[in-house]
Design a protein around this motif. Structure first.
Motif, short mmCIF file in Angstrom:
data_model
loop_
_atom_site.label_atom_id
_atom_site.label_comp_id
_atom_site.label_asym_id
_atom_site.label_seq_id
_atom_site.Cartn_x
_atom_site.Cartn_y
_atom_site.Cartn_z
N GLY A 99 -3.51 -7.79 15.88
CA GLY A 99 -3.89 -6.48 16.42
C GLY A 99 -4.86 -5.75 15.52
N THR A 100 -4.66 -5.84 14.22
CA THR A 100 -5.56 -5.18 13.27
C THR A 100 -6.96 -5.74 13.38
N TRP A 101 -7.08 -7.05 13.37
CA TRP A 101 -8.41 -7.65 13.38
C TRP A 101 -9.08 -7.55 14.73
N THR A 102 -8.31 -7.52 15.81
CA THR A 102 -8.90 -7.29 17.13
C THR A 102 -9.54 -5.91 17.20
N GLU A 103 -8.82 -4.91 16.74
CA GLU A 103 -9.35 -3.55 16.77
C GLU A 103 -10.45 -3.34 15.76
N TRP A 133 -6.74 4.11 3.90
CA TRP A 133 -5.97 4.98 4.78
C TRP A 133 -6.83 5.63 5.85
N PHE A 134 -8.08 5.97 5.54
CA PHE A 134 -8.96 6.52 6.57
C PHE A 134 -9.28 5.48 7.63
N THR A 135 -9.49 4.23 7.21
CA THR A 135 -9.74 3.16 8.17
C THR A 135 -8.51 2.91 9.03
N LEU A 195 -5.10 -4.61 6.37
CA LEU A 195 -6.41 -4.30 5.79
C LEU A 195 -6.38 -4.43 4.27
N ARG A 196 -5.27 -4.11 3.66
CA ARG A 196 -5.16 -4.20 2.19
C ARG A 196 -5.18 -5.65 1.73
N VAL A 197 -4.46 -6.50 2.44
CA VAL A 197 -4.33 -7.90 2.02
C VAL A 197 -5.58 -8.70 2.36
N THR A 198 -6.11 -8.54 3.56
CA THR A 198 -7.20 -9.41 3.99
C THR A 198 -8.58 -8.84 3.68
N ALA A 199 -8.76 -7.53 3.82
CA ALA A 199 -10.08 -6.95 3.58
C ALA A 199 -10.23 -6.41 2.17
N GLY A 200 -9.12 -6.23 1.47
CA GLY A 200 -9.19 -5.74 0.09
C GLY A 200 -9.49 -4.26 -0.02
N LEU A 201 -9.25 -3.50 1.06
CA LEU A 201 -9.49 -2.06 0.99
C LEU A 201 -8.40 -1.39 0.17
N ALA A 213 1.06 -5.06 -3.07
CA ALA A 213 0.30 -4.42 -1.99
C ALA A 213 1.24 -3.83 -0.96
N GLY A 214 2.31 -4.53 -0.64
CA GLY A 214 3.28 -4.00 0.31
C GLY A 214 3.97 -2.76 -0.20
N LEU A 215 4.32 -2.76 -1.47
CA LEU A 215 4.94 -1.57 -2.05
C LEU A 215 3.98 -0.39 -2.10
N ALA A 216 2.72 -0.66 -2.43
CA ALA A 216 1.73 0.41 -2.50
C ALA A 216 1.48 1.02 -1.11
N VAL A 217 1.43 0.17 -0.10
CA VAL A 217 1.22 0.68 1.26
C VAL A 217 2.45 1.44 1.75
#
Length: 137
Positions: A127-131, A77-79, A65-71, A14-18
């Motif tokens: 920060g991600t989850w707060t926003e 990327w739009f999110t 978002l990729r790791v926790t929400a599975g997007l 996931a890190g490499l893909a992002v």
């Protein structure tokens, strides 16, 4: 310790893909800079440079978002870009924290570099989850 290595193996893809998306755009920006020189060709350089900065900031949100929400894909990327437009200070804070950690690691002692990923990941995730939850209010 086994949980650390298990999660590292689990989320490395996931890190490499992002990281691949902003990496490709930065490579295109550098290719534009080397191939085209002159005032007329400044437009592709400016466009690819702006896209590089936006995607670098969005990648701070995108990994969480990729790791926790599975997007994945366009939705991811739009999110992430939407969250950057809403609150650009969170990814700037993440990048500032990375800069300070590297600065301390190189000027004080290199062993501080081993401690840097934990606070950076916590700050980025918080920060991600707060926003993200502020969007639903």
């Amino acid at each position: 310790m086994t949980a650390l290595f298990g999660n590292l193996r689990r989320y490395a893809g996931a890190g490499l893909a992002v990281g691949l998306v902003p990496g490709v755009v930065v490579a295109v920006a550098l290719a534009n800079w080397q191939l085209y020189s002159g005032p007329v060709f400044a437009v592709p350089l400016v466009v690819s440079g702006c896209a590089s900065v936006l995607l670098l900031l969005a990648s701070c949100y995108a990994f969480s978002l990729r790791v926790t929400a599975g997007l994945r894909g366009k939705t991811l990327w739009f999110t992430a870009l939407h969250l950057v437009a809403r609150a650009p200070l969170v990814p700037l804070g993440v990048l500032a924290l990375v800069f300070v950690a590297v600065l301390l690691g190189t000027s004080v002692t290199a062993s501080l570099l081993l401690l840097a990923p934990g606070p950076v990941a916590l700050f980025a995730s918080a920060g991600t989850w707060t926003e993200k939850h502020a969007l639903h209010r």
